[in-house]
Design a protein around this motif. Structure first.
Motif, PDB file in Angstrom:
ATOM      1  N   PRO A 251      21.119  55.548 -54.722  1.00 10.70           N
ATOM      2  CA  PRO A 251      21.028  54.448 -54.947  1.00 10.70           C
ATOM      3  C   PRO A 251      22.169  53.657 -54.897  1.00 10.70           C
ATOM      4  O   PRO A 251      22.928  52.370 -54.735  1.00 10.70           O
ATOM      5  CB  PRO A 251      19.845  53.633 -54.159  1.00 10.70           C
ATOM      6  N   LEU A 252      22.488  53.658 -56.796  1.00  7.87           N
ATOM      7  CA  LEU A 252      23.376  52.943 -57.682  1.00  7.87           C
ATOM      8  C   LEU A 252      24.393  53.431 -57.313  1.00  7.87           C
ATOM      9  O   LEU A 252      25.528  53.132 -57.120  1.00  7.87           O
ATOM     10  CB  LEU A 252      22.762  52.832 -58.883  1.00  7.87           C
ATOM     11  N   SER A 412      12.131  55.706 -53.583  1.00  4.27           N
ATOM     12  CA  SER A 412      12.899  54.721 -53.062  1.00  4.27           C
ATOM     13  C   SER A 412      13.436  53.778 -54.538  1.00  4.27           C
ATOM     14  O   SER A 412      13.347  53.672 -55.380  1.00  4.27           O
ATOM     15  CB  SER A 412      11.834  53.298 -51.928  1.00  4.27           C
ATOM     16  N   ALA A 413      14.756  54.260 -54.043  1.00  4.13           N
ATOM     17  CA  ALA A 413      15.855  54.174 -55.436  1.00  4.13           C
ATOM     18  C   ALA A 413      15.552  54.426 -56.613  1.00  4.13           C
ATOM     19  O   ALA A 413      15.884  53.568 -57.255  1.00  4.13           O
ATOM     20  CB  ALA A 413      15.876  52.697 -55.422  1.00  4.13           C
ATOM     21  N   GLY A 414      15.515  55.360 -56.461  1.00  3.48           N
ATOM     22  CA  GLY A 414      14.671  56.206 -58.032  1.00  3.48           C
ATOM     23  C   GLY A 414      13.509  56.089 -58.356  1.00  3.48           C
ATOM     24  O   GLY A 414      13.202  56.708 -59.412  1.00  3.48           O
ATOM     25  N   ASN A 415      12.621  55.561 -58.365  1.00  5.35           N
ATOM     26  CA  ASN A 415      11.090  55.324 -58.146  1.00  5.35           C
ATOM     27  C   ASN A 415      10.217  55.787 -57.847  1.00  5.35           C
ATOM     28  O   ASN A 415      10.704  56.108 -56.390  1.00  5.35           O
ATOM     29  CB  ASN A 415      11.189  53.904 -57.676  1.00  5.35           C
ATOM     30  N   LEU A 438       3.680  53.265 -46.189  1.00  3.42           N
ATOM     31  CA  LEU A 438       4.546  54.572 -45.708  1.00  3.42           C
ATOM     32  C   LEU A 438       6.698  54.691 -46.548  1.00  3.42           C
ATOM     33  O   LEU A 438       6.986  53.534 -45.960  1.00  3.42           O
ATOM     34  CB  LEU A 438       4.586  54.784 -44.341  1.00  3.42           C
ATOM     35  N   GLY A 439       6.686  55.994 -46.259  1.00  3.61           N
ATOM     36  CA  GLY A 439       8.387  56.185 -46.994  1.00  3.61           C
ATOM     37  C   GLY A 439       9.114  56.188 -45.431  1.00  3.61           C
ATOM     38  O   GLY A 439       9.116  57.468 -44.714  1.00  3.61           O
ATOM     39  N   MET A 440       9.765  54.986 -45.374  1.00  2.00           N
ATOM     40  CA  MET A 440      10.923  55.806 -43.994  1.00  2.00           C
ATOM     41  C   MET A 440      12.014  56.046 -44.927  1.00  2.00           C
ATOM     42  O   MET A 440      12.958  55.265 -45.388  1.00  2.00           O
ATOM     43  CB  MET A 440      11.292  54.547 -42.836  1.00  2.00           C
ATOM     44  N   PRO A 441      12.812  56.686 -43.889  1.00  2.00           N
ATOM     45  CA  PRO A 441      14.784  56.872 -44.281  1.00  2.00           C
ATOM     46  C   PRO A 441      15.729  56.006 -44.738  1.00  2.00           C
ATOM     47  O   PRO A 441      15.345  55.457 -43.187  1.00  2.00           O
ATOM     48  CB  PRO A 441      15.199  57.848 -43.336  1.00  2.00           C
ATOM     49  N   ASP A 442      16.448  55.621 -45.644  1.00  2.00           N
ATOM     50  CA  ASP A 442      16.686  54.412 -45.576  1.00  2.00           C
ATOM     51  C   ASP A 442      18.297  55.252 -46.040  1.00  2.00           C
ATOM     52  O   ASP A 442      17.743  55.629 -47.552  1.00  2.00           O
ATOM     53  CB  ASP A 442      16.299  53.379 -46.674  1.00  2.00           C
ATOM     54  N   ALA A 443      18.761  54.110 -45.763  1.00  2.00           N
ATOM     55  CA  ALA A 443      20.671  55.282 -46.055  1.00  2.00           C
ATOM     56  C   ALA A 443      20.792  54.439 -47.257  1.00  2.00           C
ATOM     57  O   ALA A 443      21.852  54.906 -48.528  1.00  2.00           O
ATOM     58  CB  ALA A 443      21.635  54.609 -45.470  1.00  2.00           C
ATOM     59  N   ARG A 444      20.637  54.133 -48.348  1.00  2.00           N
ATOM     60  CA  ARG A 444      20.876  52.770 -49.508  1.00  2.00           C
ATOM     61  C   ARG A 444      19.767  53.227 -50.885  1.00  2.00           C
ATOM     62  O   ARG A 444      19.952  53.656 -51.370  1.00  2.00           O
ATOM     63  CB  ARG A 444      20.816  51.023 -49.195  1.00  2.00           C
ATOM     64  N   LEU A 445      18.439  53.807 -49.864  1.00  2.00           N
ATOM     65  CA  LEU A 445      16.783  53.353 -50.958  1.00  2.00           C
ATOM     66  C   LEU A 445      17.093  54.823 -50.653  1.00  2.00           C
ATOM     67  O   LEU A 445      16.174  55.076 -51.507  1.00  2.00           O
ATOM     68  CB  LEU A 445      16.474  52.593 -50.511  1.00  2.00           C
TER      69      LEU A 445
END
Length: 510
Positions: A251-252, A412-415, A438-445
């Protein structure tokens, strides 16, 4: 044998002894420490710790932003014969209370605002709270210094807390040898040198983040710690400090690549490293265009064994989705469902063997036994291995490729985020009676947290739930979306159908 350990393995605090006296070692706000000053301050802080906490093997925790304390404490605690427990500065009182109680920490050193956020019930009776400024001031006033440690390399040096897919965070036990060899391994394959300058943007409570310090000091280079507010701060720091090495999570990197980098600034970087999630092909191409003179290292790791693989930068353009091969001091095997070494292109579980394997989970024999098991037949190292639960395949050329995760971990975001921990926080508000994270696909995270809930009787869809969650969970664990349901789907086993919910949200474009 892969990952030869012919070089001597020393106590962790000896990393401070490697650089030239006059070479820069650590850039702090308002001052720069050379290696001579670094050695002195580590020795004084260690001496202060030895007086304050004389019991060898006692756990001391730190909860503060990047600075002198958090950078020096991994070495100072090791020199004093203590076990360091770094706490992510983004955590809030509930998570910190768990870590303090679980680790048995006898001291928590932190910033005043963080210490003040703890309730009396959050702090065990035998745990002292110490202001970080006071600790550093008292250490500076000491007349004597503490000599380098003679600890057994197998002695426990740190406990790093990491979330599992269920339950509270668990503490991974790392020895002096684990951390020393991790520093040596990374310094080796990254090709770090005394003239390298590492911008430490990752949290020092993570193994990847802490290794920014340790591998750079192993090579005799300089570390510039940075708690950035916006990605532009990273670009400015690269320019201001002549940074050569930058480590980040996907994400970064996405945000970094959205900036307009002056060619001269981008050209300062010699190497870029990524872990905590896979790079997409598109992101690899953007990074390569933006930083054409930098070598890009894609890596895979898990806290239970520090790090497992890296992809040679010469292959990043032709094999951008590969995890690469084992790092020095690691043996990485693919084991099929029958328990044998998998054939080329056969899917199996990634199993990590060798001296980077941690000592298990702190005071948790049950979960240790689930993850740490004897190495499979065919291992060169033997002994205990980490069975990752991650599904991979190895191609005929020896390169590894990630297939999927066996557990329900949200990344999420490396966490690494435990769904159960988010769900428990939601239920604890009393506003909902059922909750599924739930973890859902996210373009940034990479993945975003989606929380599906059913309201408690007498309550309806309310804005009160996000407010309460903000009080109890750190920012990176906050749900991006809360989905309210009148009822939850139930599977054949009578439990909430998590897979069905995930499919429903995916179908709705969540």
């Amino acid at each position: 044998m892969p990952g030869s350990t012919e070089k001597p393995i020393l106590p962790l605090d000896h990393l401070a002894l490697r650089g030239e006296d006059s070479a820069e070692a650590l850039v702090l706000r308002g001052e720069v420490l050379d290696y001579k000053a670094l050695r002195s301050r580590v020795s004084r802080l260690a001496a202060w710790l030895a007086v304050e906490v004389p019991a060898k093997g006692a756990r001391i925790a730190s909860w503060a932003a990047k600075g002198e304390l958090t950078c020096l404490l991994p070495l100072a605690a090791a020199r004093a014969g203590l076990v360091h427990v770094p706490v992510n500065p983004l955590l809030k009182h509930g998570q910190v209370a768990h870590i303090l109680a679980d680790s048995g920490a006898v001291m928590l050193i932190g910033t005043p605002s963080r210490l003040a956020s703890l309730a009396e019930a959050d702090v065990p009776a035998d745990c002292r709270l110490v202001d970080e400024a006071a600790a550093l001031a008292d250490a500076a006033m000491l007349d004597g210094e503490l000599a380098p440690s003679q600890a057994d390399p197998d002695d426990l040096a740190a406990i790093l807390y990491t979330s599992g897919s269920t339950g509270r965070p668990k503490g991974v036990m790392l020895s002096h040898a684990n951390m020393w060899l991790g520093a040596e391994s990374v310094a080796d394959y990254l090709g770090l040198a005394p003239d390298d300058r590492t911008l430490a943007v990752l949290p020092l409570s993570f193994d990847y983040g802490q290794n920014q310090l340790l591998s750079t000091w192993y090579a005799g280079g300089c570390v510039v710690p940075l708690d950035y507010l916006v990605p532009r701060d990273v670009m400015k720091a690269v320019d201001r400090h002549g940074i050569t090495t930058l480590a980040a999570v996907p994400p970064l990197w996405v945000q970094v690549c959205e900036l307009d980098w002056p060619g001269e600034t981008a050209g300062k970087l010699r190497r870029l490293t990524n872990s905590g999630g896979a790079l997409t092909v598109d992101l690899v191409r953007r990074m390569r265009r933006l930083f054409p003179g930098a070598r890009l290292f894609a890596m895979y790791g898990l806290t239970e064994a520090f790090r497992s693989t890296y992809l040679d930068p010469s292959l990043i353009d032709s094999h951008p989705t590969s995890m690469g091969k084992a790092i020095p001091h690691a043996e990485v095997l693919v084991v099929n469902d029958a328990g044998f070494i998998a054939a080329d292109d056969e899917e199996g579980e990634l199993v990590h063997c060798g001296p980077l394997v941690a000592q298990g989970y702190w005071r948790d024999q049950e979960r240790t036994a689930e993850r740490y098991k004897p190495a499979p037949l065919g291992s060169h190292y033997g002994g205990m291995a980490v069975w990752s639960g991650d599904r991979v395949r190895r191609s005929a050329d020896g390169l590894l490729y990630f297939v999927g995760r066996r557990d329900a971990m949200i990344k999420s975001a490396g966490n690494r985020i435990s769904p159960q921990e988010v769900e428990e926080a939601a239920l604890a508000t009393g506003l909902v009676v059922e909750a599924v994270a739930l973890g859902m696909p996210d373009a940034r995270l990479g993945q975003a947290v989606h929380l599906v809930v059913r309201a408690s009787p007498g309550f309806e869809t309310t804005s009160e739930l996000p407010r309460k969650l903000m009080q109890e969970l750190p920012n990176f664990m906050q749900p991006k979306v809360i989905h309210w349901r009148d009822s939850m789907p139930v599977g054949p086993n009578g439990k909430i159908d998590r897979n069905g919910l995930a499919a429903e949200l995916a179908g709705a474009g969540a």
